[in-house]
Structure formats: structure tokens, C-alpha cells
Write a protein that holds these residues in place. Structure first.
Motif, PDB file in Angstrom:
ATOM      1  N   HIS A   1     -14.167  -2.547  -0.187  1.00 46.78           N
ATOM      2  CA  HIS A   1     -13.598  -1.856  -1.397  1.00 46.78           C
ATOM      3  C   HIS A   1     -13.486  -0.295  -1.317  1.00 46.78           C
ATOM      4  O   HIS A   1     -12.415   0.245  -1.447  1.00 46.78           O
ATOM      5  CB  HIS A   1     -13.877  -2.394  -2.575  1.00 46.78           C
ATOM      6  CG  HIS A   1     -13.081  -2.053  -3.857  1.00 46.78           C
ATOM      7  ND1 HIS A   1     -13.243  -1.031  -4.328  1.00 46.78           N
ATOM      8  CD2 HIS A   1     -12.098  -2.556  -4.164  1.00 46.78           C
ATOM      9  CE1 HIS A   1     -12.117  -0.816  -5.395  1.00 46.78           C
ATOM     10  NE2 HIS A   1     -11.573  -1.881  -5.354  1.00 46.78           N
TER      11      HIS A   1
ATOM     12  N   HIS B   1      -2.853  -6.232  -6.627  1.00 44.81           N
ATOM     13  CA  HIS B   1      -3.106  -6.255  -5.396  1.00 44.81           C
ATOM     14  C   HIS B   1      -4.290  -7.207  -4.985  1.00 44.81           C
ATOM     15  O   HIS B   1      -5.320  -7.177  -5.310  1.00 44.81           O
ATOM     16  CB  HIS B   1      -3.344  -4.816  -5.050  1.00 44.81           C
ATOM     17  CG  HIS B   1      -3.376  -4.337  -3.678  1.00 44.81           C
ATOM     18  ND1 HIS B   1      -3.891  -4.876  -2.470  1.00 44.81           N
ATOM     19  CD2 HIS B   1      -2.664  -3.408  -2.853  1.00 44.81           C
ATOM     20  CE1 HIS B   1      -3.519  -4.588  -1.219  1.00 44.81           C
ATOM     21  NE2 HIS B   1      -2.832  -3.432  -1.690  1.00 44.81           N
TER      22      HIS B   1
ATOM     23  N   ALA C   1      -1.914  -2.146  -8.814  1.00 44.56           N
ATOM     24  CA  ALA C   1      -3.398  -2.163  -8.488  1.00 44.56           C
ATOM     25  C   ALA C   1      -4.025  -3.679  -8.952  1.00 44.56           C
ATOM     26  O   ALA C   1      -4.559  -4.196  -8.237  1.00 44.56           O
ATOM     27  CB  ALA C   1      -4.347  -1.080  -9.103  1.00 44.56           C
ATOM     28  N   GLU C   2      -3.617  -3.961 -10.228  1.00 44.54           N
ATOM     29  CA  GLU C   2      -4.241  -5.026 -10.760  1.00 44.54           C
ATOM     30  C   GLU C   2      -3.816  -6.348 -10.167  1.00 44.54           C
ATOM     31  O   GLU C   2      -4.404  -7.233  -9.797  1.00 44.54           O
ATOM     32  CB  GLU C   2      -4.047  -5.160 -12.127  1.00 44.54           C
ATOM     33  CG  GLU C   2      -4.625  -6.566 -12.783  1.00 44.54           C
ATOM     34  CD  GLU C   2      -4.428  -6.331 -14.426  1.00 44.54           C
ATOM     35  OE1 GLU C   2      -4.496  -7.662 -14.965  1.00 44.54           O
ATOM     36  OE2 GLU C   2      -4.372  -5.455 -15.044  1.00 44.54           O
TER      37      GLU C   2
ATOM     38  N   LEU D   1      -9.712   1.990  -9.626  1.00 47.49           N
ATOM     39  CA  LEU D   1      -9.387   0.482  -9.107  1.00 47.49           C
ATOM     40  C   LEU D   1     -10.527  -0.714  -9.487  1.00 47.49           C
ATOM     41  O   LEU D   1      -9.796  -1.690  -9.644  1.00 47.49           O
ATOM     42  CB  LEU D   1      -9.295   0.587  -7.392  1.00 47.49           C
ATOM     43  CG  LEU D   1      -8.103   1.461  -6.905  1.00 47.49           C
ATOM     44  CD1 LEU D   1      -8.430   1.512  -5.271  1.00 47.49           C
ATOM     45  CD2 LEU D   1      -6.581   0.929  -7.129  1.00 47.49           C
ATOM     46  N   ARG D   2     -11.734  -0.329  -9.405  1.00 48.61           N
ATOM     47  CA  ARG D   2     -12.608  -1.346 -10.114  1.00 48.61           C
ATOM     48  C   ARG D   2     -12.363  -1.625 -11.340  1.00 48.61           C
ATOM     49  O   ARG D   2     -12.695  -2.415 -12.019  1.00 48.61           O
ATOM     50  CB  ARG D   2     -14.146  -0.643  -9.815  1.00 48.61           C
ATOM     51  CG  ARG D   2     -14.586  -1.043  -8.438  1.00 48.61           C
ATOM     52  CD  ARG D   2     -14.775  -2.507  -8.018  1.00 48.61           C
ATOM     53  NE  ARG D   2     -15.158  -2.825  -6.790  1.00 48.61           N
ATOM     54  CZ  ARG D   2     -15.095  -3.996  -6.236  1.00 48.61           C
ATOM     55  NH1 ARG D   2     -14.346  -5.072  -6.849  1.00 48.61           N
ATOM     56  NH2 ARG D   2     -15.441  -4.326  -5.059  1.00 48.61           N
TER      57      ARG D   2
ATOM     58  N   THR E   1      -9.830   1.686  -0.644  1.00 51.55           N
ATOM     59  CA  THR E   1      -9.482   2.593  -1.280  1.00 51.55           C
ATOM     60  C   THR E   1      -9.123   4.012  -0.426  1.00 51.55           C
ATOM     61  O   THR E   1      -8.223   4.588  -0.805  1.00 51.55           O
ATOM     62  CB  THR E   1     -10.560   3.150  -2.439  1.00 51.55           C
ATOM     63  OG1 THR E   1     -10.956   1.779  -3.017  1.00 51.55           O
ATOM     64  CG2 THR E   1     -10.097   4.068  -3.286  1.00 51.55           C
TER      65      THR E   1
ATOM     66  N   ASN F   1       0.849  -1.277   0.117  1.00 52.26           N
ATOM     67  CA  ASN F   1      -0.013   0.141  -0.096  1.00 52.26           C
ATOM     68  C   ASN F   1       0.938   1.325   0.008  1.00 52.26           C
ATOM     69  O   ASN F   1       0.497   2.399  -0.705  1.00 52.26           O
ATOM     70  CB  ASN F   1      -1.068   0.119   1.028  1.00 52.26           C
ATOM     71  CG  ASN F   1      -1.918  -0.968   1.018  1.00 52.26           C
ATOM     72  OD1 ASN F   1      -2.124  -1.671   0.095  1.00 52.26           O
ATOM     73  ND2 ASN F   1      -2.631  -1.236   2.431  1.00 52.26           N
TER      74      ASN F   1
ATOM     75  N   LYS G   1      -9.385  -3.921 -12.038  1.00 49.05           N
ATOM     76  CA  LYS G   1      -9.780  -5.116 -11.443  1.00 49.05           C
ATOM     77  C   LYS G   1     -10.693  -5.783 -12.488  1.00 49.05           C
ATOM     78  O   LYS G   1     -10.413  -7.044 -12.810  1.00 49.05           O
ATOM     79  CB  LYS G   1     -10.373  -5.067 -10.239  1.00 49.05           C
ATOM     80  CG  LYS G   1     -11.003  -6.515  -9.660  1.00 49.05           C
ATOM     81  CD  LYS G   1     -11.619  -6.124  -8.480  1.00 49.05           C
ATOM     82  CE  LYS G   1     -12.364  -7.749  -8.037  1.00 49.05           C
ATOM     83  NZ  LYS G   1     -13.506  -7.851  -8.990  1.00 49.05           N
TER      84      LYS G   1
ATOM     85  N   ASP H   1      -6.164  -6.902  -2.138  1.00 54.94           N
ATOM     86  CA  ASP H   1      -7.061  -6.338  -1.606  1.00 54.94           C
ATOM     87  C   ASP H   1      -8.222  -5.860  -2.556  1.00 54.94           C
ATOM     88  O   ASP H   1      -9.227  -5.284  -2.279  1.00 54.94           O
ATOM     89  CB  ASP H   1      -6.734  -5.362  -0.473  1.00 54.94           C
ATOM     90  CG  ASP H   1      -6.384  -6.054   0.848  1.00 54.94           C
ATOM     91  OD1 ASP H   1      -6.989  -7.089   1.293  1.00 54.94           O
ATOM     92  OD2 ASP H   1      -5.202  -5.423   1.294  1.00 54.94           O
ATOM     93  N   ASN H   2      -7.471  -5.658  -3.906  1.00 53.49           N
ATOM     94  CA  ASN H   2      -8.511  -4.987  -5.028  1.00 53.49           C
ATOM     95  C   ASN H   2      -9.342  -6.260  -5.602  1.00 53.49           C
ATOM     96  O   ASN H   2      -9.838  -5.804  -6.510  1.00 53.49           O
ATOM     97  CB  ASN H   2      -7.149  -4.455  -5.907  1.00 53.49           C
ATOM     98  CG  ASN H   2      -8.016  -3.357  -6.946  1.00 53.49           C
ATOM     99  OD1 ASN H   2      -9.285  -2.742  -6.577  1.00 53.49           O
ATOM    100  ND2 ASN H   2      -7.891  -3.359  -8.176  1.00 53.49           N
ATOM    101  N   GLN H   3      -9.313  -7.530  -5.322  1.00 56.71           N
ATOM    102  CA  GLN H   3      -9.885  -8.353  -5.537  1.00 56.71           C
ATOM    103  C   GLN H   3     -11.114  -8.775  -4.851  1.00 56.71           C
ATOM    104  O   GLN H   3     -12.107  -9.478  -5.358  1.00 56.71           O
ATOM    105  CB  GLN H   3      -9.069  -9.835  -5.717  1.00 56.71           C
ATOM    106  CG  GLN H   3      -7.761  -9.383  -6.438  1.00 56.71           C
ATOM    107  CD  GLN H   3      -7.685  -9.013  -7.505  1.00 56.71           C
ATOM    108  OE1 GLN H   3      -8.412  -9.010  -8.466  1.00 56.71           O
ATOM    109  NE2 GLN H   3      -6.645  -8.059  -7.949  1.00 56.71           N
TER     110      GLN H   3
END
Length: 321
Positions: free
Chosen positions: A177, A166, A163-164, A240-241, A181, A66, A244, A168-170
Motif C-alpha cells: 500500500h 480503487h 480512492a474508495e 487513503l487508509r 501511494t 491512477n 478505505k 489497489d486501495n483495498q
């Protein structure tokens, strides 16, 4: 939310954020660096405090990934905001087109998703549009905005790859989420506050206003609050969404239309007397045309490449006897 709607909404929010930043810089007594810090702080707090009753994810403040993401976002934000001192928002959008070829290279060599061969022609066209504009800026390629925007895109693509990947981005929990962020925004804000002396040391060109001296200016605080809550926070959530859901290639491709959205928004702002009236010459329009041709070429190539992969995936396996 359908992927195309998500990608367009993300780009629209970033465009509104950039135009609001330019309005603040040109029409009010705003400290650019301090305003960016406050945008991150207020946007992050708003996201973290959403969904009352849920625990604040303190653990995420200790994760090195992070903090790495935060450092990259600081460099992206600092360099792009500083570039707006030298060029208009639509011009910065044209120069940002170098991000699409960088995303393709990152997808190929880091994520293992090589684009179709014909797609590289579109990337070359995008670069040609950015180079044409840079060549005609005051000072040409030595204009500080050129290096600032290139640095902004390199760090932006690096943070997008992070980010892709990461974990926690999943997560599928929308509230979790949002809080994730928010943590990223607050970490980024803390880095913004800590690094002004370091920025002067590592920047290849002078970056104006890198100081926290105006941190508590009234107009700076108000601008940071409004832009942070209304645009910076939502733009980060959507980004981020998008990364992902669609991957960095399609995410960056969707942001390639940013110059044209910026152009329309800045013309509206100028009519309202909020920013200087943009005066775009033939150089800008030629660059814009090259960018549009490149976007079309890449989009068509991606569709053909995806169709070919789907056909190969559904083709029955023949067993020789």
C-alpha cells in the motif's frame, strides 16, 4: 490503528502540511508551484523505495485510474495552494467546509449511502459558515480564493470517491500500500510538471506562480524534500487508509476540524516569527462557531443513523402465519 485515531492523525498531518506550506511561502524565497512538485516527487520516491527487496510496481504507472486520480489531485493541490496567497490557512480551512456537503451528495448518489435526514441541517450550517466568511473577504464572493477553494473541494471529493473505489486501495499488505501511494504521488508530480500552460487556460481566475521556472531553486528544493518526505507522503498514506477504512463521509467529517487545528498551529508559527501574526476578526469567529455547530450536528446525526441501522439489522424477522 483505531479508526478515530487514524482519522485524527490524518487531519493533523494535513494541517501541519498546510502550515509548513504557508511558512515556506511567506518566510522564504520559495516557488509555490515548484515546491509542490518536489513534495510529490520526494514523498513518492520515499514511499516507493521503502521495503528494500520488493519489486517496484511498474504496472501501476500504466493504469488510467491512477492517472485520473493524479489529475484530480493536481487540481486540488494547485487551487488550495494558490488560495493561500489570498487568505490565511485557517480561513482556507473554513472555506473547505463545502467539502462535507459535497461528500454527502457523492455518498448518496454515487456510493449508495444516503445520510440521515437530520444530517442535512448540519451540512446547511457548515455552508452558512463558509458563506459568511466568503461574503466578508476583500471583494466578497469575487475574491479569487472563493472559487479556488470551491474548485479544490470539488476535485478533492472526486478523488476521494475514486480512492474508495480503487481496487489497489483495498490491499491489506502495508508495504504494497505504501508503494501504491508512492506511485500515485509520482504520477501526480509528473502531471504537475506537464500542465502549467493548461492551468492558465482552464482556470476561472488567475492563479499566481503557476510556472516551473523556479524548479531548481535551492530553498524550493530543500522545502520540497523536507515537507514531501515528512508530511506530504505520510498524509497521502493516511488519507487513503482513512477513506478505505471509514469511507469518504467520515474521512471528510474528520477533516472538518482542520480550521481549528490550523488556527493553533499558525498561532505557534507566528509566535516563532515564521508567519505573519494572524488577526482574526468577529467574522472568522462567527464562521468558526457555525462550522463547529454543523460538525456537532452531523456527528450526532451519524451516530443516531448508525444506531438505527444496527437496530434494524439485528431485529428478528417475524414470519406471519
Amino acid at each position: 490503528m483505531p479508526v478515530l485515531v487514524l482519522l485524527f492523525t490524518t487531519t493533523l498531518f494535513w494541517a501541519m502540511l498546510l502550515v509548513c506550506n504557508r511558512i515556506a511561502l511567506t518566510s522564504f524565497d520559495i516557488d509555490p508551484y515548484a515546491m509542490t512538485c518536489w513534495q510529490l516527487v520526494f514523498g513518492g520516491i520515499a514511499l516507493v523505495l521503502m521495503a528494500p527487496g520488493r519489486r517496484i510496481p511498474w504496472r501501476q504507472f500504466t493504469l488510467p485510474i491512477n492517472w485520473a486520480y493524479g489529475i484530480l489531485r493536481v487540481m486540488t493541490g494547485v487551487t488550495w495552494t494558490a488560495a493561500l496567497v489570498y487568505i490565511s490557512a485557517p480561513q482556507s480551512g473554513i472555506l473547505s467546509q463545502t467539502g462535507m456537503p459535497l461528500a454527502a451528495l457523492a455518498a448518496t448518489f454515487i456510493l449508495g449511502r444516503a445520510p440521515g435526514r437530520s444530517e442535512w441541517l448540519g451540512h446547511a450550517t457548515l455552508i452558512a459558515g463558509a458563506v459568511w466568511l466568503a461574503w466578508h473577504l476583500p471583494g466578497g464572493f469575487t475574491n479569487p480564493a472563493v472559487l479556488l477553494m470551491l474548485a479544490s473541494e470539488v476535485t478533492a471529493i472526486s478523488s476521494s470517491v475514486l480512492a474508495e473505489k480503487h481496487p489497489d486501495n483495498q490491499i491489506k499488505d502495508a508495504w504494497a500500500h505504501l508503494r501504491f501511494t508512492g506511485v500515485l504521488l509520482l504520477i501526480t508530480a509528473s502531471i504537475f510538471l506537464a500542465v502549467p500552460p493548461l492551468v492558465d487556460l482552464i482556470s476561472p481566475v488567475p492563479i499566481p506562480y503557476i510556472s516551473t521556472a523556479g524548479l531548481f531553486g535551492t530553498e524550493t528544493l530543500i522545502a520540497g524534500l523536507l515537507i514531501g518526505v515528512l508530511f506530504r507522503g505520510p498524509a497521502m498514506v493516511l488519507s487513503l487508509r482513512s477513506i478505505k477504512t471509514a469511507g469518504i463521509e467520515k474521512y471528510i467529517l474528520s477533516t472538518s476540524v482542520l480550521p481549528f487545528i490550523l488556527l493553533g498551529l499558525e498561532m505557534i508559527a507566528a509566535r516563532l516569527g515564521l508567519t505573519p501574526t494572524p488577526a482574526h476578526d468577529s467574522v472568522f469567529w462567527i464562521s468558526s462557531l457555525l462550522v463547529m455547530i454543523g460538525i456537532v450536528q452531523i456527528t450526532v446525526s451519524k451516530q443516531r443513523h448508525s444506531a438505527k441501522l444496527r437496530a434494524l439489522a439485528t431485529e428478528p424477522i417475524r414470519i406471519e402465519t
